[in-house]
Scaffold this motif. Structure first.
Motif, short mmCIF file in Angstrom:
data_model
loop_
_atom_site.label_atom_id
_atom_site.label_comp_id
_atom_site.label_asym_id
_atom_site.label_seq_id
_atom_site.Cartn_x
_atom_site.Cartn_y
_atom_site.Cartn_z
N GLU A 29 -13.81 -10.51 -12.64
CA GLU A 29 -13.94 -9.06 -12.87
C GLU A 29 -13.99 -8.74 -14.36
O GLU A 29 -14.79 -7.92 -14.81
N ARG A 30 -13.15 -9.38 -15.13
CA ARG A 30 -13.15 -9.13 -16.57
C ARG A 30 -14.44 -9.65 -17.22
O ARG A 30 -15.00 -9.00 -18.13
N TYR A 31 -14.92 -10.78 -16.76
CA TYR A 31 -16.16 -11.32 -17.32
C TYR A 31 -17.34 -10.40 -17.02
O TYR A 31 -18.13 -10.06 -17.92
N ARG A 32 -17.49 -9.99 -15.77
CA ARG A 32 -18.67 -9.19 -15.41
C ARG A 32 -18.67 -7.85 -16.14
O ARG A 32 -19.73 -7.29 -16.45
N ARG A 33 -17.49 -7.32 -16.43
CA ARG A 33 -17.41 -6.05 -17.17
C ARG A 33 -17.81 -6.21 -18.63
O ARG A 33 -18.08 -5.21 -19.30
N SER A 34 -17.81 -7.44 -19.13
CA SER A 34 -18.21 -7.66 -20.52
C SER A 34 -19.72 -7.62 -20.69
O SER A 34 -20.23 -7.58 -21.82
N LEU A 35 -20.46 -7.66 -19.60
CA LEU A 35 -21.92 -7.70 -19.65
C LEU A 35 -22.50 -6.29 -19.79
O LEU A 35 -22.08 -5.37 -19.09
N ARG A 36 -23.45 -6.14 -20.67
CA ARG A 36 -24.14 -4.86 -20.88
C ARG A 36 -25.63 -5.07 -20.59
O ARG A 36 -26.31 -5.83 -21.28
N VAL A 37 -26.11 -4.40 -19.56
CA VAL A 37 -27.48 -4.62 -19.09
C VAL A 37 -28.46 -3.74 -19.85
O VAL A 37 -28.23 -2.54 -20.04
N LYS A 38 -29.58 -4.35 -20.25
CA LYS A 38 -30.65 -3.62 -20.93
C LYS A 38 -31.97 -3.91 -20.24
O LYS A 38 -32.33 -5.07 -20.01
N LEU A 39 -32.68 -2.85 -19.86
CA LEU A 39 -34.01 -2.98 -19.25
C LEU A 39 -35.06 -2.90 -20.35
O LEU A 39 -35.17 -1.89 -21.05
N GLU A 40 -35.84 -3.96 -20.50
CA GLU A 40 -36.87 -4.01 -21.53
C GLU A 40 -38.13 -3.28 -21.07
O GLU A 40 -38.30 -2.98 -19.88
N ALA A 41 -39.01 -3.03 -22.00
CA ALA A 41 -40.23 -2.27 -21.70
C ALA A 41 -41.11 -2.99 -20.68
O ALA A 41 -41.85 -2.35 -19.93
#
Length: 562
Positions: free
Chosen positions: A504-516
């Protein structure tokens, strides 16, 4: 290419400070925890003037002042095309739209459109509906309904109202979803005295022992069902379902505008729900541990062992660790056993465990007999002494097993106003029941409904079995065999408390970015272990696509494994 929505959460600093200065909680801040657990990115704003300045597409009004400054800023943002979501707030803005607050409600139930679950009413703990007061008021689109006091109660208002304001839209929930979730999970208030017992004698929480369940916010009469063998249980994960309702509306509002908001799935690829079993050592006989080791070796499962002083002999700890189980803490504040509710005693017992079991760190704790006092003291002690996860919130009686705290998801609790309503850095994972098939507790008939509800919301089914009962009773051992067999048949993965915490702590560290170009990247850390990302899409855009979609929070999503 579909644009990634820029989402902001407004927790106005002055509004928060004003509430807290009068001894009131700013539980609207909990919206951030709901978004974080859902794996959805956002930016927190602390002044309403920031709303228009940075070009946000969606603003969630967490804690806002009820003044002209806020109403004017929000109106301007909406008129220019912004989207705002609020839960029982923004009342001064309502007056500009031709609406006024109706009588506030305490407990009641909501029937939501499109639930897809047979129309189970959702318990709420606070609501503040709007009523139309001006003939030229902006027309609202209404969805669902809330009723007073009980599931068959009198109609009070629409559950959700949607307003077209200029080029933008306001989505206003009548229910204070944030306060409802917090109180369901953490209690109606601080634990200062015994709770109210069940009238049928199955839940005598008035036992002169302060416990987590003394401030439970569910209703003995309205929120329990009974199994085919007559076992009462709290049936529904209300807090989790409220999360889903809000998040679903958020995503619907986003895809309606041909935008998206990628989010990280709850588990690695191939996993959709988890079974966790923990034990409390209590009587502390080595033969109890040996029998437990033998059973879980047979089942091929690792579990979490919460150790109560004076514990087992050192060879047992070595065997537990060698078998891959988690050694955890079982803090004893039970005065009848010379325990004490005090931080120095918490620290002393924890240090005992580290020395006795040769541990440098301990991830998890569960309080003996679910002892609990106040609101956040336990979480403060856990933070200070390096405990990352707590499991204390669970039933102490035969008649209050099940979804007593409205959730089967791990979450970070929120502090009381005197500690700034901050988020504690302690992951809470409540349990459902303990020691099935003992005469004083529930029986195996609750296993199936518990697993079904946890699977329904993709949570963690946490069952507690004491080693002493595993040693003494074949019926208890068979109960565990049945539980594991049914869980595996239903697709549950078997995890320890430490594994739940670490993931849970690991997955919360991820920040998702959608590229063009439609590809996904992570801004903060690179993914590992089959991280799943969901990309919501407007349903009208899926008919011509060869890429399959999955429903998440009631919205079709493309699924990508990183």
């Amino acid at each position: 290419m579909t644009k990634q929505a820029r989402v902001a959460l407004l927790n106005d600093r002055k509004a928060v400070s004003t509430l807290q200065s009068y001894g009131l909680n700013a539980f609207g801040k909990y919206a951030g925890e709901v978004l974080a657990h859902a794996g959805m990115g956002y930016t927190e704003l602390t002044d309403v003037q920031e709303v228009a300045a940075e070009g946000y597409d969606i603003v969630i009004a967490g804690v806002c002042a009820e003044d002209d400054r806020t109403a004017q800023a929000m109106t301007a943002y909406l008129e220019s095309g912004g989207i705002v979501l609020t839960c029982a707030g923004l009342n001064m803005l309502g007056s500009k739209l031709g609406y006024a607050k109706a009588k506030e409600l305490d407990a009641g139930y909501a029937y939501l459109d499109g639930q897809g679950d047979g129309g189970v009413p959702l318990r709420f703990l606070a609501a503040s509906p709007w009523v139309r007061v001006k003939e030229d008021a902006i027309q609202s689109q209404e969805s669902g309904q809330i009723v007073r006091d009980r599931p068959d109660g009198e109609y009070a208002a629409a559950a959700l109202q949607t307003f077209q304001v200029g080029q933008g839209r306001l989505y206003r929930w009548s229910v204070d979803i944030w306060s409802t979730i917090v109180k369901l999970q953490q209690g109606k208030g601080p634990v200062l005295e015994d709770g109210v017992p069940a009238a049928d004698g199955t839940g005598a929480v008035n036992d002169n022992i302060l416990k987590a369940d003394d401030q439970a916010a569910v209703d003995w009469e309205l929120d329990r069902l009974v199994t085919e063998t007559g076992m009462p249980y709290f049936a529904y994960p209300y807090a989790d379902l409220w999360r889903e309702a809000f998040l679903g509306q958020l995503l619907q509002a986003i895809v309606r505008e041909e935008m998206t908001l990628p989010f990280v799935g709850y588990y690695p690829d191939g996993i959709s729900h988890v079974l966790m079993i923990s034990h409390d050592s209590d009587i502390n006989k080595d033969e109890h541990a040996e029998k437990t080791l033998e059973l879980f070796d047979e089942l091929g499962m690792n579990t979490t062992w919460c150790m109560l002083e004076p514990g087992y002999g050192k060879p047992i700890y070595d065997k537990v660790k060698a078998a891959g189980h988690e050694l955890a803490f079982h803090y004893n504040a039970l005065e009848s056993q010379k325990g004490l509710w005090a931080e120095p005693e918490f620290a002393r017992q924890l240090n005992w465990l580290k020395e006795a079991a040769d541990l440098t760190e301990v991830t998890s704790n569960k309080n003996h007999y679910t002892r609990f006092e106040g609101w956040g003291e336990l979480f403060e002690w856990c933070e200070k002494h390096g405990i990352a996860a707590d499991q204390t919130r669970g039933p102490s009686k035969k008649g209050n097993v099940g979804l007593l705290f409205g959730t089967c998801h791990p979450y970070f609790p929120i502090a009381w106003h005197n500690d700034g309503n901050r988020m504690y850095d302690v992951l809470e994972m409540s349990f459902l029941t303990q020691d099935l098939e003992l005469s004083t507790l529930s029986d195996n008939s609750v296993i199936r409904p518990f697993l079904e509800q946890v699977k329904r919301v993709g949570g963690v089914a946490h069952f507690l079995y004491h080693q002493v009962h595993i040693h003494r009773w074949e019926a208890v051992r068979d109960s565990i065999r049945k539980l594991v067999r049914e869980a595996r048949a239903m697709g549950f993965e078997l995890w320890t408390g430490k594994k739940v915490n670490d993931w849970e702590r690991y997955r919360r560290s991820l920040r998702v970015k959608l590229e063009a170009d439609g590809s996904i990247r992570f801004e903060a850390a690179e993914p590992s272990g089959g991280v799943v990302v969901y990309v919501p899409v407007n349903p009208s855009n899926t008919s011509d696509s060869s890429t399959p979609t999955e429903m998440r929070f009631g919205v079709p999503c493309y699924r990508k494994v990183m």
